[in-house]
Design a protein around this motif. Sequence first.
Motif, PDB file in Angstrom:
ATOM      1  N   LYS A 184       0.831  -1.209   0.000  1.00 50.97           N
ATOM      2  CA  LYS A 184       0.000   0.000   0.000  1.00 50.97           C
ATOM      3  C   LYS A 184       0.863   1.257   0.000  1.00 50.97           C
ATOM      4  O   LYS A 184       0.558   2.232  -0.699  1.00 50.97           O
ATOM      5  N   CYS A 187       2.204   1.826  -3.436  1.00 50.25           N
ATOM      6  CA  CYS A 187       1.146   2.329  -4.323  1.00 50.25           C
ATOM      7  C   CYS A 187       0.934   3.824  -4.096  1.00 50.25           C
ATOM      8  O   CYS A 187       0.740   4.589  -5.050  1.00 50.25           O
ATOM      9  N   ASN A 188       0.973   4.234  -2.840  1.00 49.08           N
ATOM     10  CA  ASN A 188       0.825   5.653  -2.528  1.00 49.08           C
ATOM     11  C   ASN A 188       1.991   6.464  -3.096  1.00 49.08           C
ATOM     12  O   ASN A 188       1.801   7.551  -3.657  1.00 49.08           O
TER      13      ASN A 188
END
Length: 215
Positions: A184, A187-188
Amino acid sequence: MKTKKIKVLLVDDHAVVRAGFKMLLASQCYIGTIVDIDRGELAVKEYNSFQPDVVVMDLSMPGIGGLETIRRLCKHYPGVLILVYSIHDEKIYIERSLEAGARGYVSKNSAAEVLAKAVAVIASGKRYIEEGLLPEVNDICLTENEKVKHKLKVLSPREFDVFRLLSKGLNAHNVANELCLSYKTICNYNTQIKNKLNANTSADLANIAMVNNII
């Protein structure tokens, strides 16, 4: 009068590489105690207790990575002297390292004695860039003809690490494993990087990386 020997903190995530460079440095009469560790996080944590004269470190490491380690060390210990030794000899890596606060840069492809010489020079308070790596050592500003390259200036040290891996074709899962971060989080970072560089696709990132000789 006995000459004070140089204390070195050696930071590299590869044990074999650390052992080799530790042996090389230890063979020099002006080098004293050498402590070797495998992560940038540990370098920041252990610096105060060991108080080395020179920190010799790689750039490509899991965790916070080399550039972020340089930034944190310089923030917490303003007098720190850092020598980067890296497999990367492209101008962008040298610029980013110097801007983060490093005092020198040596390629791992250089002759063995170059590293030892660089440690001595930096310990004396001077800057050392391996000959041939950066022709204009004192001019690290980008020209008008390098506006595409200037884009990378907006990336933080960690964003630059993520960008470098994404531009080489690694997917988010691979990058997460390489940098010991969550999927995550990567992805950020991917979204942030594309927004900052005005890039829409992985191909756009790869193009920017090629212009900067990163791939």
